[in-house]
Scaffold this active site. Structure first.
Site, PDB file in Angstrom:
ATOM      1  N   THR A 183       0.826  -1.202   0.000  1.00 53.92           N
ATOM      2  CA  THR A 183       0.000   0.000   0.000  1.00 53.92           C
ATOM      3  C   THR A 183       0.863   1.255   0.000  1.00 53.92           C
ATOM      4  O   THR A 183       0.644   2.190  -0.783  1.00 53.92           O
ATOM      5  CB  THR A 183      -0.945   0.007   1.216  1.00 53.92           C
ATOM      6  OG1 THR A 183      -1.787  -1.147   1.159  1.00 53.92           O
ATOM      7  CG2 THR A 183      -1.807   1.257   1.219  1.00 53.92           C
ATOM      8  N   ASP A 228      -5.741  -3.406  -5.451  1.00 53.92           N
ATOM      9  CA  ASP A 228      -5.930  -4.796  -5.014  1.00 53.92           C
ATOM     10  C   ASP A 228      -6.101  -5.830  -6.124  1.00 53.92           C
ATOM     11  O   ASP A 228      -5.614  -6.942  -5.984  1.00 53.92           O
ATOM     12  CB  ASP A 228      -7.142  -4.862  -4.087  1.00 53.92           C
ATOM     13  CG  ASP A 228      -7.108  -6.082  -3.175  1.00 53.92           C
ATOM     14  OD1 ASP A 228      -6.020  -6.498  -2.763  1.00 53.92           O
ATOM     15  OD2 ASP A 228      -8.187  -6.617  -2.867  1.00 53.92           O
TER      16      ASP A 228
END
Length: 547
Positions: free
Chosen positions: A251, A265
């Site tokens: 992230t 994702d």
């Protein structure tokens, strides 16, 4: 049995259906139905029963039938087979439950930003919050949806998150719980009929991950490689993919102010390039740092009227004045937030890009023996893709002792149902066809294992990432690591050369050799257990550490 027709009839006969209502109406319904409360920022806060604070992998099933069972790796612990009769029973029971509910909500969305393979998804539920989640996470139906290979055969999901199945009815059909009872929860997919049913799982991730699993099944059959990864694009239209398990820095490293984010994702890689599956993000919020993860924090916590906001925070501590405490994990360390991608600052609206110039595999090696930076040829890349390695920190009564090697195939094992050689071969073929460079970035420990060494400074990791993305590592000299079968650069801009070879950073060289040999053996053992009879190419087998 035509369950799709049964679902259509159930919707038509229900007395109070809210069909594809406006986003503001969804949010208003969530609050009016007392499915969530309004937080100080205007975001919604909700809590699930204790059994629904995360996914329920042991209650997640795939229908097994003769015409398609050969596509799926049934030896994977996450691919739990279910017979068609039990699926039909659960779906019919969910329909009956829906009929008894005061309200029903439907949404029509797609999964996939590329119209050529966007999967139409109709969600039917008794909870406005579930409908709002699909509005956050799935994409609007594009005008050119008729281009999609799935246009005539979309997916339909029936979700009744807070009701339960009759345990006695499912004895011998669903799993036995530790207390001896039969399970009363189900998250099940029928890939052939493109149907899903959820009963008893209120965790929003059950909806998201079901559709991710479905896409990961359907796309390879269409020649498209699905990937559990984040993706971004530079100013020169140079796209990159970042794959890594929790704790590897995916992230943080994908949120680059100089590069536009496609998604965080799930993506597909087709003959035309890469495309995000989603319309939003489902981010972990526990211990979130407003400074280090500012974009995510602001997406959830920006001030707005609640009818315009629509970010959803699941299972976080909230005080009576509406303030969140993201450091309180007494209920669960898996508090999450769902929000639309548009709430982030530096995004690419189309969520599509050309073929990736660079792929980064991220690992956090707490043994401290993997090089911080390595270049992978196609066979090495296929091997590390298969293994999906990182390490977690083990805890005991007296504190943390030693790392534990963790392997999750393709960096997303629970959601990759097809036989592993298919995904691995597709990656190798696409790498060679498009000249994609793959690098392994170790964001873990240097100078010793956890407890002795230190975590590699994220600023140094960023320099390695930048060098990989900028093409600075293409023509440098490499040294081959015999044990781990890795190509290690002798130099990297902005990084001390001695730390590129981890043994240099250990005071106890003998201890390094023992730790490295131990990890390599764990790789070899895991490979034999998971892939020993899976038709993996010999060149890929030979790239496995310890072999």
């Amino acid at each position: 049995m035509d369950l799709k027709s049964d679902l259509t009839r159930a919707i038509q006969s229900h007395s109070n259906v809210f069909d594809n209502i406006e986003r503001k109406e969804m949010i208003e319904a969530v609050v009016d139905n007392k499915e969530a409360i309004i937080s100080e920022s205007g975001a919604l806060a909700t809590w699930t029963p204790p059994e629904s604070t995360g996914r329920s992998p042991k209650d997640t099933y795939i229908v097994k039938r003769s015409e398609s069972e050969g596509n799926i790796d049934w030896t994977s612990k996450n691919n739990i087979p279910l017979d068609e009769e039990t699926f039909n029973m659960a779906f019919q029971d969910a329909l009956e439950l829906l009929g008894g509910k005061e309200k029903a909500y439907t949404t029509d969305r797609v999964v996939g930003a590329d119209s050529n393979y966007a999967l139409p998804v109709k969600t039917v539920t008794d909870h406005a919050l579930t409908a709002l989640f699909t509005d956050n996470m799935f994409r609007p139906v594009p005008d050119d949806i008729s281009k999609s290979c799935f246009h005539e055969n979309g997916f339909q999901l029936l979700s009744i998150p807070y009701s339960k199945l009759d345990r006695k009815k499912y004895e011998g059909r669903l799993r036995k719980l530790p207390n001896g009872n039969t399970g009363d929860m189900i998250v099940a997919m029928d890939m052939d009929r493109r149907l899903g049913v959820i009963v008893g799982s209120a965790y929003m991730g059950s909806v998201k991950k079901m559709l991710f699993t479905v896409m990961n099944y359907l796309l390879p059959l269409e020649g498209i490689l699905p990937l559990h990864c984040s993706a971004n694009e530079g100013e020169k239209s140079d796209s990159a993919l970042l794959l890594g398990l929790s704790g590897t820095g995916k992230t943080s490293l994908s949120a680059d102010p100089t590069r536009a984010l496609l998604g965080d994702d799930e993506h597909g890689w087709s003959d035309d390039g890469i495309a995000n599956f989603e319309n939003g993000c489902y981010a972990k919020m526990i211990n979130i740092n407003p400074e280090k993860e500012k974009d995510i924090y602001d997406a959830v916590m920006h001030q707005d009227d609640y009818l315009r906001h629509g970010s959803m925070v699941e299972n976080a501590m909230v005080y009576p004045d509406g303030r969140f405490d993201y450091d309180d994990e007494r209920f669960t360390p898996n508090s999450r937030a769902s929000y639309p991608l548009r709430y982030l600052r530096n995004i690419k609206d189309s969520s599509t890009a050309g073929h990736p110039k660079t792929i980064l595999f991220l690992t956090a090696d707490a043994y401290g023996v993997l090089p911080p930076l390595s270049k992978l040829d196609p066979h090495q890349a296929m091997l590390w893709f298969l293994m999906g390695y990182t390490s977690k920190l083990a805890g005991t009564e007296t504190g943390i002792t030693e790392p534990v090697a963790t392997f999750s195939r393709f960096f997303g094992q629970p959601f990759m149902p097809i036989n592993p050689d298919v995904y691995a071969s597709m990656l190798g073929e696409k790498m060679e066809k498009h000249g994609t460079q793959v690098y392994l970035i170790n964001t873990g420990w240097s100078g010793g294992a956890y407890g002795v060494g230190k975590r590699i400074d994220i600023n140094l990791t960023r320099k390695m990432v930048d060098a990989a993305l900028n093409g600075d590592l293409v023509d440098v000299e490499y040294e081959y690591n015999e044990l781990f079968h890795l190509n290690v650069p002798k130099t990297c801009p902005g990084v001390p050369s001695e730390m590129l070879f981890p043994k240099n950073t250990w005071e106890d060289k003998e201890a390094f050799d023992k730790a490295a040999a131990k990890l390599a053996q764990q790789f070899s053992d895991e490979f034999d257990k998971s892939y020993g009879h899976k038709n993996i190419k010999e060149n890929v087998v030979n790239a496995c550490p310890g072999k």
